[in-house]
Design an enzyme around this catalytic site. Structure first.
Site, short mmCIF file in Angstrom:
data_model
loop_
_atom_site.label_atom_id
_atom_site.label_comp_id
_atom_site.label_asym_id
_atom_site.label_seq_id
_atom_site.Cartn_x
_atom_site.Cartn_y
_atom_site.Cartn_z
N LYS A 198 0.84 -1.22 0.00
CA LYS A 198 0.00 0.00 0.00
C LYS A 198 0.87 1.26 0.00
O LYS A 198 0.76 2.13 0.87
CB LYS A 198 -0.96 -0.01 1.19
CG LYS A 198 -1.93 -1.19 1.18
CD LYS A 198 -2.89 -1.11 2.36
CE LYS A 198 -3.88 -2.26 2.35
NZ LYS A 198 -3.25 -3.57 2.67
N ASP A 223 3.25 7.93 -0.90
CA ASP A 223 4.29 8.92 -0.62
C ASP A 223 4.31 9.89 -1.80
O ASP A 223 3.44 9.83 -2.66
CB ASP A 223 5.65 8.23 -0.42
CG ASP A 223 6.56 8.97 0.56
OD1 ASP A 223 6.72 10.20 0.38
OD2 ASP A 223 7.11 8.34 1.47
#
EC number: 4.1.1.23
Length: 230
Positions: A61, A64
């Site tokens: 997952k 960023d």
């Protein structure tokens, strides 16, 4: 539409569940490595599970800034994995950079966008500033992900039908929140049985505890696979 089973490896290391993994390897073709196992033992756990004959779904997952996620996809592409996840709420640019990195470094890798976690209800979404229902948010994020270049999504079983109606038919849908009728929902709020999810249009069902907690995990996996084929 064919539907297959992905086994969730809820353990710190493949060695902790090695006997069951070896027994299941002739029955189940796919295994999911999540944050717990990957944080505990890193890329080695991916190689160990792949060496047992499983297709590995690496569920990290990623979320960023675009460059960081693209570099993470590039690094993950060096591992023996078939699927990798990122969070669709990271936005169009992040997903687009990730998709370009995947296409450049691992054309066969399926990059999956996680929409709304199956543990989240409308109340939870409202708490983080999303006024819409889980279904509306999943469809919105799903469309954004496909527009950004992703060809697969992770969604709860309750959003399979809306996504099938909204997206191209070749988009792969991977579905957690699957529980046989006699199994507890545990920490998931949007659930469905394997047969129901398959009929609705899921390509892959992600199941862990109902198999590992069964008295006979191999029999439990075979029962689910038989249900998918019926």
């Amino acid at each position: 539409m064919a539907c297959d089973l992905i086994l969730v490896l809820d353990a710190p290391s493949p060695r902790d569940i090695a006997p069951v993994l070896k027994r299941l390897s002739g029955t189940v073709r796919w295994a999911k490595i999540g944050l717990e196992m990957y944080t505990a033992c890193g890329p080695d756990c991916v190689r160990e599970v792949a060496d047992l004959g499983y297709n590995v779904f690496l569920d990290l997952k990623l979320h960023d800034i675009p460059n960081t996620v693209a570099k993470a996809v590039e690094s993950a592409a060096r591992l023996p994995i078939k699927m990798l996840t990122l969070h669709t709420c990271g936005g169009r640019e992040m997903m687009s950079w990730a998709a370009k990195a995947q296409q450049q470094h691992a054309p066969e890798l399926l990059l999956l966008g996680v929409t709304v976690l199956t543990s989240m209800s409308a109340v939870h979404l409202h708490e983080v500033g999303v006024p819409d229902s889980p279904e509306a948010q999943v469809v919105r994020l799903g469309r954004l992900a496909v527009d950004a270049g992703l060809r697969g999504l992770v969604c709860s079983p309750l959003e399979i039908a809306p996504l099938r109606a909204a997206l191209p038919s070749d988009v792969t849908l991977v579905t957690p929140g699957i529980r046989p009728r006699d199994a507890a929902a545990d920490d998931q709020t949007r659930v469905m049985t394997p047969a129901e999810a398959a009929r609705t249009g899921a390509n892959f069902l992600v199941i862990g505890r109902p198999i590992f907690k069964a008295p006979d995990p191999v029999a439990a996996a075979r029962d689910i696979l038989a249900e998918l084929k019926s």
